[in-house]
Design a protein around this motif. Structure first.
Motif, PDB file in Angstrom:
ATOM      1  N   VAL A   7       0.807  -1.306   0.260  1.00 35.84           N
ATOM      2  CA  VAL A   7      -0.041  -0.101  -0.229  1.00 35.84           C
ATOM      3  C   VAL A   7       0.793   1.322   0.042  1.00 35.84           C
ATOM      4  O   VAL A   7       0.716   2.229  -0.556  1.00 35.84           O
ATOM      5  N   ILE A   8       1.735   1.288   0.918  1.00 34.75           N
ATOM      6  CA  ILE A   8       2.707   2.369   0.892  1.00 34.75           C
ATOM      7  C   ILE A   8       3.453   2.583  -0.438  1.00 34.75           C
ATOM      8  O   ILE A   8       3.558   3.818  -1.071  1.00 34.75           O
ATOM      9  N   ASP A   9       3.944   1.564  -1.014  1.00 33.74           N
ATOM     10  CA  ASP A   9       4.615   1.794  -2.328  1.00 33.74           C
ATOM     11  C   ASP A   9       3.809   2.018  -3.399  1.00 33.74           C
ATOM     12  O   ASP A   9       4.209   2.213  -4.649  1.00 33.74           O
ATOM     13  N   ASP A  10       2.614   1.741  -3.364  1.00 33.88           N
ATOM     14  CA  ASP A  10       1.671   1.987  -4.457  1.00 33.88           C
ATOM     15  C   ASP A  10       1.854   3.381  -5.108  1.00 33.88           C
ATOM     16  O   ASP A  10       1.539   4.252  -4.181  1.00 33.88           O
ATOM     17  N   PRO A  11       2.104   3.750  -6.096  1.00 33.53           N
ATOM     18  CA  PRO A  11       2.350   5.141  -6.755  1.00 33.53           C
ATOM     19  C   PRO A  11       1.128   5.918  -6.773  1.00 33.53           C
ATOM     20  O   PRO A  11       1.340   7.249  -6.662  1.00 33.53           O
ATOM     21  N   GLU A  12      -0.017   5.452  -6.874  1.00 32.30           N
ATOM     22  CA  GLU A  12      -1.233   6.304  -6.661  1.00 32.30           C
ATOM     23  C   GLU A  12      -1.698   6.735  -5.319  1.00 32.30           C
ATOM     24  O   GLU A  12      -2.474   7.605  -5.148  1.00 32.30           O
ATOM     25  N   VAL A  13      -1.139   6.057  -4.570  1.00 31.17           N
ATOM     26  CA  VAL A  13      -1.572   6.444  -2.955  1.00 31.17           C
ATOM     27  C   VAL A  13      -0.633   7.710  -2.530  1.00 31.17           C
ATOM     28  O   VAL A  13       0.573   7.661  -2.707  1.00 31.17           O
ATOM     29  N   GLU A  14      -1.600   8.682  -2.039  1.00 30.47           N
ATOM     30  CA  GLU A  14      -0.614   9.682  -1.698  1.00 30.47           C
ATOM     31  C   GLU A  14      -0.790   9.864   0.035  1.00 30.47           C
ATOM     32  O   GLU A  14       0.081  10.552   0.566  1.00 30.47           O
ATOM     33  N   VAL A  15      -1.798   9.324   0.594  1.00 30.95           N
ATOM     34  CA  VAL A  15      -1.973   9.546   2.061  1.00 30.95           C
ATOM     35  C   VAL A  15      -2.208   8.088   2.429  1.00 30.95           C
ATOM     36  O   VAL A  15      -3.058   7.204   2.048  1.00 30.95           O
ATOM     37  N   VAL A  16      -1.735   7.601   3.519  1.00 31.25           N
ATOM     38  CA  VAL A  16      -1.756   6.263   4.132  1.00 31.25           C
ATOM     39  C   VAL A  16      -2.653   6.611   5.546  1.00 31.25           C
ATOM     40  O   VAL A  16      -2.210   7.342   6.223  1.00 31.25           O
ATOM     41  N   TYR A  17      -3.552   5.944   5.575  1.00 30.63           N
ATOM     42  CA  TYR A  17      -4.476   5.889   6.835  1.00 30.63           C
ATOM     43  C   TYR A  17      -4.037   4.742   7.616  1.00 30.63           C
ATOM     44  O   TYR A  17      -4.137   3.600   7.028  1.00 30.63           O
ATOM     45  N   ASN A  18      -3.603   5.001   8.969  1.00 27.23           N
ATOM     46  CA  ASN A  18      -3.136   3.747   9.861  1.00 27.23           C
ATOM     47  C   ASN A  18      -3.977   3.587  11.053  1.00 27.23           C
ATOM     48  O   ASN A  18      -3.943   4.484  12.072  1.00 27.23           O
ATOM     49  N   PRO A  19      -4.804   2.678  11.093  1.00 29.80           N
ATOM     50  CA  PRO A  19      -5.887   2.396  12.230  1.00 29.80           C
ATOM     51  C   PRO A  19      -5.293   1.193  13.050  1.00 29.80           C
ATOM     52  O   PRO A  19      -5.952   0.384  13.560  1.00 29.80           O
ATOM     53  N   LEU A  20      -3.992   0.804  12.738  1.00 33.16           N
ATOM     54  CA  LEU A  20      -3.602  -0.527  13.335  1.00 33.16           C
ATOM     55  C   LEU A  20      -3.588  -0.441  14.740  1.00 33.16           C
ATOM     56  O   LEU A  20      -3.996   0.693  15.526  1.00 33.16           O
ATOM     57  N   ALA A  21      -3.192  -1.569  15.455  1.00 29.51           N
ATOM     58  CA  ALA A  21      -2.831  -1.678  16.953  1.00 29.51           C
ATOM     59  C   ALA A  21      -1.855  -0.293  17.455  1.00 29.51           C
ATOM     60  O   ALA A  21      -1.098  -0.004  16.783  1.00 29.51           O
ATOM     61  N   ASN A  22      -2.295   0.065  18.444  1.00 28.68           N
ATOM     62  CA  ASN A  22      -1.688   1.368  19.128  1.00 28.68           C
ATOM     63  C   ASN A  22      -0.123   1.166  18.851  1.00 28.68           C
ATOM     64  O   ASN A  22       0.598   2.133  18.178  1.00 28.68           O
ATOM     65  N   ALA A  23       0.453   0.352  19.269  1.00 30.58           N
ATOM     66  CA  ALA A  23       1.919   0.061  19.118  1.00 30.58           C
ATOM     67  C   ALA A  23       2.403  -0.074  17.730  1.00 30.58           C
ATOM     68  O   ALA A  23       3.544   0.273  17.561  1.00 30.58           O
ATOM     69  N   LEU A  24       1.541  -0.167  16.816  1.00 35.47           N
ATOM     70  CA  LEU A  24       1.856  -0.146  15.384  1.00 35.47           C
ATOM     71  C   LEU A  24       1.606   1.040  14.615  1.00 35.47           C
ATOM     72  O   LEU A  24       2.059   1.193  13.377  1.00 35.47           O
ATOM     73  N   HIS A  25       1.197   2.156  15.306  1.00 38.95           N
ATOM     74  CA  HIS A  25       1.009   3.608  14.732  1.00 38.95           C
ATOM     75  C   HIS A  25       2.356   3.861  14.428  1.00 38.95           C
ATOM     76  O   HIS A  25       2.582   4.333  13.187  1.00 38.95           O
ATOM     77  N   ALA A  26       3.415   4.109  15.171  1.00 35.69           N
ATOM     78  CA  ALA A  26       4.645   4.808  14.964  1.00 35.69           C
ATOM     79  C   ALA A  26       5.444   3.913  14.004  1.00 35.69           C
ATOM     80  O   ALA A  26       5.957   4.436  12.943  1.00 35.69           O
ATOM     81  N   PRO A  27       5.527   2.745  14.245  1.00 34.95           N
ATOM     82  CA  PRO A  27       6.312   2.054  13.195  1.00 34.95           C
ATOM     83  C   PRO A  27       5.773   2.066  11.810  1.00 34.95           C
ATOM     84  O   PRO A  27       6.696   2.124  10.984  1.00 34.95           O
ATOM     85  N   TRP A  28       4.362   1.955  11.717  1.00 38.87           N
ATOM     86  CA  TRP A  28       4.029   1.914  10.084  1.00 38.87           C
ATOM     87  C   TRP A  28       4.196   3.238   9.733  1.00 38.87           C
ATOM     88  O   TRP A  28       4.195   3.565   8.357  1.00 38.87           O
ATOM     89  N   ASN A  29       3.689   4.113  10.636  1.00 38.54           N
ATOM     90  CA  ASN A  29       3.747   5.589  10.014  1.00 38.54           C
ATOM     91  C   ASN A  29       5.238   5.794   9.568  1.00 38.54           C
ATOM     92  O   ASN A  29       5.457   6.729   8.725  1.00 38.54           O
ATOM     93  N   LEU A  30       6.394   5.558  10.365  1.00 42.70           N
ATOM     94  CA  LEU A  30       7.739   5.831   9.788  1.00 42.70           C
ATOM     95  C   LEU A  30       7.962   5.059   8.541  1.00 42.70           C
ATOM     96  O   LEU A  30       8.759   5.763   7.666  1.00 42.70           O
ATOM     97  N   ARG A  31       7.418   3.973   8.350  1.00 43.42           N
ATOM     98  CA  ARG A  31       7.822   3.425   7.077  1.00 43.42           C
ATOM     99  C   ARG A  31       6.975   4.101   5.825  1.00 43.42           C
ATOM    100  O   ARG A  31       7.534   4.297   4.742  1.00 43.42           O
ATOM    101  N   ALA A  32       5.531   4.607   6.084  1.00 40.53           N
ATOM    102  CA  ALA A  32       4.855   5.283   5.017  1.00 40.53           C
ATOM    103  C   ALA A  32       5.629   6.776   4.900  1.00 40.53           C
ATOM    104  O   ALA A  32       5.934   7.018   3.593  1.00 40.53           O
ATOM    105  N   ILE A  33       6.170   7.346   5.800  1.00 43.82           N
ATOM    106  CA  ILE A  33       7.074   8.450   5.863  1.00 43.82           C
ATOM    107  C   ILE A  33       8.365   8.357   4.831  1.00 43.82           C
ATOM    108  O   ILE A  33       8.634   9.098   3.828  1.00 43.82           O
ATOM    109  N   ALA A  34       8.961   7.105   5.204  1.00 46.32           N
ATOM    110  CA  ALA A  34      10.187   6.772   4.543  1.00 46.32           C
ATOM    111  C   ALA A  34       9.800   6.427   2.945  1.00 46.32           C
ATOM    112  O   ALA A  34      10.835   6.608   1.835  1.00 46.32           O
ATOM    113  N   GLY A  35       8.553   6.058   2.837  1.00 46.85           N
ATOM    114  CA  GLY A  35       7.903   5.866   1.253  1.00 46.85           C
ATOM    115  C   GLY A  35       7.733   7.203   0.581  1.00 46.85           C
ATOM    116  O   GLY A  35       6.905   6.979  -0.428  1.00 46.85           O
ATOM    117  N   GLY A  36       7.649   8.192   1.190  1.00 46.09           N
ATOM    118  CA  GLY A  36       7.471   9.622   0.773  1.00 46.09           C
ATOM    119  C   GLY A  36       5.878   9.958   0.873  1.00 46.09           C
ATOM    120  O   GLY A  36       5.316  10.869   0.165  1.00 46.09           O
TER     121      GLY A  36
END
Length: 338
Positions: free
Chosen positions: A60-89
């Protein structure tokens, strides 16, 4: 404006009201979704009009059409996956709480700043006219100078296996419902040009779920010296998501300030007179998605940006410590779906 193009991490129940319904209302595109169970993701996408299903959150993060990633995962997974999305631009709309603790929140904020993207926190209530009106009444003199605030976020117990009872994924009442009370008190304090300070806090666990706050009450002080009371809990008999602001001339009360689509009332009492203002049951999440669109298309700042999130997480950490409890511990993830 060009529609937002949103990718969803997971098939969480909250996604329906938080981003799917608002996307349909505002014209945003739901480009992609991934979940641990692809069959579940396929059903979810078909039900909600999501354009495609991908194999894994990273896809999902790598999909070129996605510009905004919505993260509703478990609390402890918010920051780790937010960081991955940020790293993906990618820009990120992160469910609250923003991170497991303030240190992790700062990592996310700084990473987003360095990457030139936005990672905003989904405190949707802040964008609805109900909360706007409460703050207007607190500052325009009609109820006088603020002399006390009480924010209550109390709910009946979640099921025994609910992640909110799991300390390993940053569960707890303050992390879940209670963070709204923290944020609302901060909103009022900001009107006064500062932040609330903690006077004292008390919390408790239940035997089946050690390490997780079943309830937490706190006394705070606003910049003008007025007291603010916070009540957070997951063991209450009935739902009570209310905000009361008392002034020298009267008070403003919102019985459902975080759920204005179910109760849009602001009850104003001045002297012996009382009136009820009904501010509309349009989803607060739709207002938030429109604010996100203005941020990304026009550069209009949002109220719940990364700096705001760090301050909120720091206050949550400090409240846990004041109650004799430990702030939540960050976790690391490995692999595409960890």
């Amino acid at each position: 404006m060009e529609p937002l193009r949103i990718g969803l991490l997971g098939a969480a129940r909250i996604s329906d009201i938080a981003v799917i319904q608002p996307a349909h209302q505002t014209g945003a595109r739901l480009v992609a979704v991934a979940a641990r169970d692809r069959d579940r993701a396929e059903t979810f996408a078909s039900l909600h009009g999501i354009e495609r299903v991908l194999d894994g959150y990273q896809a999902v993060i790598d999909d070129p059409e996605v510009e905004v990633v919505y993260n509703p995962l478990a609390n402890a997974l918010h920051a780790p996956w937010n960081l991955r999305a940020i790293a993906g631009g990618k820009h990120v709309l992160s469910e609250k709480p923003y991170a497991s603790n303030a240190e992790e929140a700062r990592l996310v904020r700084d990473a987003a700043s360095a990457a030139g993207v936005h990672c905003v926190e989904a405190f949707h209530y802040r964008y609805h006219p109900v909360m706007g009106r409460m703050l207007e009444l607190a500052g325009d003199g009609e109820i006088g100078d603020v002399v006390s605030v009480e924010a209550r976020m109390l709910m009946p117990p979640p099921a025994a296996g609910d992640l909110r009872w799991d300390a390993s994924v940053a569960g707890g009442g303050l992390m879940d419902v209670g963070c709204y009370a923290v944020h609302a008190i901060r909103d009022v304090a900001t009107l006064m040009g500062g932040s609330p300070s903690i006077v004292g806090a008390r919390g408790g666990e239940i035997p089946d779920h050690p390490g997780v706050d079943a309830w937490l009450d706190a006394d705070l002080e606003l910049p003008n010296g007025a007291p603010a009371r916070l009540a957070s809990g997951m063991t209450h008999g009935v739902l009570d998501f209310s905000l009361r602001i008392v002034g020298t001339k009267g008070e403003a009360y919102a019985p459902g300030f975080v759920l204005p689509h179910t109760d849009d009332r602001v009850i104003v009492t001045v002297g012996t007179g009382q009136r009820v203002e009904e501010l509309g049951t349009r989803l607060s999440y739709a207002y938030m998605l429109e604010a996100l669109s203005r941020l990304l298309r026009e550069g209009e700042p949002m109220l719940t940006d990364a700096d705001d999130a760090v301050v909120t997480m720091q206050l949550i950490d400090d409240l846990y410590r004041a109650a004799g409890m430990q702030p939540r511990t960050a976790i690391t993830i490995d692999g595409p779906e960890a």
